[in-house]
Design an enzyme around this catalytic site. Structure first.
Site, PDB file in Angstrom:
ATOM      1  N   GLU A  14      75.243  66.187  98.920  1.00 21.53           N
ATOM      2  CA  GLU A  14      75.088  64.810  99.406  1.00 21.53           C
ATOM      3  C   GLU A  14      75.249  63.766  98.307  1.00 21.53           C
ATOM      4  O   GLU A  14      74.869  62.605  98.505  1.00 21.53           O
ATOM      5  CB  GLU A  14      73.731  64.670 100.077  1.00 21.53           C
ATOM      6  CG  GLU A  14      73.557  65.535 101.310  1.00 21.53           C
ATOM      7  CD  GLU A  14      72.126  65.545 101.820  1.00 21.53           C
ATOM      8  OE1 GLU A  14      71.736  64.583 102.475  1.00 21.53           O
ATOM      9  OE2 GLU A  14      71.412  66.520 101.531  1.00 21.53           O
ATOM     10  N   SER A 142      71.545  66.109 105.802  1.00 21.43           N
ATOM     11  CA  SER A 142      72.744  65.441 106.322  1.00 21.43           C
ATOM     12  C   SER A 142      73.617  66.355 107.173  1.00 21.43           C
ATOM     13  O   SER A 142      74.829  66.178 107.238  1.00 21.43           O
ATOM     14  CB  SER A 142      73.572  64.851 105.170  1.00 21.43           C
ATOM     15  OG  SER A 142      72.877  63.792 104.555  1.00 21.43           O
ATOM     16  N   TYR A 213      78.181  59.743 108.544  1.00 20.29           N
ATOM     17  CA  TYR A 213      78.665  58.973 107.403  1.00 20.29           C
ATOM     18  C   TYR A 213      80.149  58.614 107.419  1.00 20.29           C
ATOM     19  O   TYR A 213      80.561  57.709 106.693  1.00 20.29           O
ATOM     20  CB  TYR A 213      78.368  59.744 106.099  1.00 20.29           C
ATOM     21  CG  TYR A 213      76.907  60.021 105.902  1.00 20.29           C
ATOM     22  CD1 TYR A 213      76.007  58.990 105.706  1.00 20.29           C
ATOM     23  CD2 TYR A 213      76.414  61.316 105.933  1.00 20.29           C
ATOM     24  CE1 TYR A 213      74.653  59.231 105.529  1.00 20.29           C
ATOM     25  CE2 TYR A 213      75.058  61.577 105.758  1.00 20.29           C
ATOM     26  CZ  TYR A 213      74.193  60.535 105.555  1.00 20.29           C
ATOM     27  OH  TYR A 213      72.853  60.781 105.385  1.00 20.29           O
ATOM     28  N   ARG A 252      61.114  60.555 107.159  1.00 20.79           N
ATOM     29  CA  ARG A 252      61.714  60.417 108.482  1.00 20.79           C
ATOM     30  C   ARG A 252      61.607  61.754 109.193  1.00 20.79           C
ATOM     31  O   ARG A 252      61.975  62.787 108.626  1.00 20.79           O
ATOM     32  CB  ARG A 252      63.177  59.992 108.373  1.00 20.79           C
ATOM     33  CG  ARG A 252      63.735  59.381 109.664  1.00 20.79           C
ATOM     34  CD  ARG A 252      65.236  59.249 109.634  1.00 20.79           C
ATOM     35  NE  ARG A 252      65.869  60.552 109.829  1.00 20.79           N
ATOM     36  CZ  ARG A 252      66.827  61.058 109.038  1.00 20.79           C
ATOM     37  NH1 ARG A 252      67.250  60.375 108.002  1.00 20.79           N
ATOM     38  NH2 ARG A 252      67.328  62.247 109.294  1.00 20.79           N
ATOM     39  N   ASP A 254      62.622  64.035 112.566  1.00 20.33           N
ATOM     40  CA  ASP A 254      63.626  64.123 113.624  1.00 20.33           C
ATOM     41  C   ASP A 254      63.145  65.024 114.759  1.00 20.33           C
ATOM     42  O   ASP A 254      62.580  66.098 114.515  1.00 20.33           O
ATOM     43  CB  ASP A 254      64.937  64.673 113.060  1.00 20.33           C
ATOM     44  CG  ASP A 254      65.536  63.772 111.979  1.00 20.33           C
ATOM     45  OD1 ASP A 254      65.186  62.579 111.954  1.00 20.33           O
ATOM     46  OD2 ASP A 254      66.344  64.267 111.178  1.00 20.33           O
ATOM     47  N   GLU A 267      63.018  68.520 111.832  1.00 22.89           N
ATOM     48  CA  GLU A 267      62.841  68.541 110.381  1.00 22.89           C
ATOM     49  C   GLU A 267      62.243  67.230 109.909  1.00 22.89           C
ATOM     50  O   GLU A 267      62.114  66.269 110.677  1.00 22.89           O
ATOM     51  CB  GLU A 267      64.182  68.774 109.673  1.00 22.89           C
ATOM     52  CG  GLU A 267      65.224  67.697 109.945  1.00 22.89           C
ATOM     53  CD  GLU A 267      66.544  67.996 109.257  1.00 22.89           C
ATOM     54  OE1 GLU A 267      66.701  67.564 108.105  1.00 22.89           O
ATOM     55  OE2 GLU A 267      67.394  68.653 109.872  1.00 22.89           O
ATOM     56  N   ASN A 269      62.439  64.450 106.443  1.00 25.83           N
ATOM     57  CA  ASN A 269      63.244  64.040 105.285  1.00 25.83           C
ATOM     58  C   ASN A 269      62.419  63.099 104.417  1.00 25.83           C
ATOM     59  O   ASN A 269      62.039  62.006 104.865  1.00 25.83           O
ATOM     60  CB  ASN A 269      64.514  63.323 105.746  1.00 25.83           C
ATOM     61  CG  ASN A 269      65.374  64.191 106.648  1.00 25.83           C
ATOM     62  OD1 ASN A 269      66.201  64.947 106.194  1.00 25.83           O
ATOM     63  ND2 ASN A 269      65.146  64.088 107.959  1.00 25.83           N
ATOM     64  N   GLY A 273      68.276  58.242 103.878  1.00 27.19           N
ATOM     65  CA  GLY A 273      69.348  57.446 103.315  1.00 27.19           C
ATOM     66  C   GLY A 273      69.118  55.946 103.442  1.00 27.19           C
ATOM     67  O   GLY A 273      68.333  55.472 104.269  1.00 27.19           O
TER      68      GLY A 273
END
Length: 308
Positions: A14, A142, A213, A252, A254, A267, A269, A273
């Site tokens: 990443e 990602s 992205y 974050r 999900d 998951e 994070n 980003g």
């Protein structure tokens, strides 16, 4: 205001996303009135990073790095050795959150639904979890290396791809997770408090690296319409999981919301980003924090908590 060293890059897959995140963070912090030095790094040790920080006369470090080295513990161990306040979780929490299987175990122990999963070994021609199933690396973010298998043919193709991937990246470990169909929702948590939910709606296929992205056709709905009580439940579950992991400052979480209205955690994070496609800034903006205000708040949290 502080003298902030913003780091991007790193040795992970990443890296390009990290460089973009770091650039956005640096610009935002300058807009907020901070003195900012921006550096792109590879995988420095404590002495090297300490030298970089000293050259920048930094008081605080904002490591906008993603991936198993930059976000998954090794970078956090280096930062702790440097001894300056830094944004984000400490080493243990970062390692746990980067490990999707460890996160699922913690979620289950905290009473949070998560679909059954198992390790996938390179060379396997079958999966203990039947289709439909999602195969992905245990220690990547990602959606790197993500395979959605809806039938036996796509599963066989994914297992061949896993074998090739492991040959190219011998340390990479894959997992299989029962696919939960439904709505993909994400909850940003800032200093332990959930922000408005963001729903992700890819134009086609799944929310993979390209959808995140590289394409501009992915839809994002902030504070979407949800069944009664679901938004409150997702916020509470996210705060509970972040607390159980021990993540600080930002995280974050999900989820998939199935057709019965049940939420399944995917998951967590610990360094989301900060690019133009990123979800954490979208949620913060709905809560009244533009990117300069958000980044300023994160630096303030790092200063508050010091180098511990």
């Amino acid at each position: 205001m502080s003298r902030v060293l913003v780091l991007g890059g790193g040795p992970d897959a990443e890296r390009p996303v990290s460089v973009e995140s770091a650039s956005a963070v640096a610009e935002a912090l300058r807009s907020a009135g901070h003195e900012v030095a921006e550096r792109t790094i590879d995988g420095p040790g404590v002495d090297e990073l300490a030298s970089v920080a000293a050259e920048a006369n930094a008081e605080v470090i904002f490591p906008a790095l993603h991936g198993p080295w930059g976000e998954g513990g090794p970078m956090q161990a280096v930062l702790a050795g440097v001894g300056l306040p830094f944004v984000g979780s400490r080493e243990r929490a970062a390692r746990v959150a980067m490990d999707k299987l460890a996160t699922k175990l913690i979620a289950a122990s905290a009473g949070i639904r998560t679909a059954e999963a198992c390790v996938v070994h390179a060379g396997e021609t079958a999966c203990a979890i039947g289709v439909p199933v999602v195969i992905k690396p245990v220690l990547e973010g990602s959606s790197v290396g993500l395979h959605v298998c809806r039938d036996d043919a796509s599963l066989a193709e994914a297992l061949r791809a896993v074998a090739a991937d492991v040959r190219a990246h011998p340390s990479r470990v894959f997992m299989a997770e029962r696919m939960v169909a439904g709505r993909e929702l994400t909850v940003a948590v800032l200093d332990g408090a959930a922000l408005p939910i963001v729903e992700v709606a890819p134009a086609e296929g799944v929310y993979d690296f390209a959808a995140k992205y590289e394409r501009d056709d992915t839809g994002y709905v902030v504070a979407p319409e949800l069944p009664a009580g679901v938004a409150e439940e997702l916020g509470e579950l996210s705060e509970r999981l972040v607390g159980a992991i021990g993540a600080v400052h930002l995280c974050r979480v999900d989820f998939m919301l199935d057709s019965a209205g049940s939420a399944w955690v995917l998951e967590a994070n610990t360094m989301p980003g900060f690019t133009g496609h990123s979800l954490f800034p979208l949620a913060a903006a709905r809560a009244g924090l533009d990117l300069p205000s958000l980044c300023d708040r994160l630096v303030s949290l790092a200063v508050r908590d010091g180098a511990a």
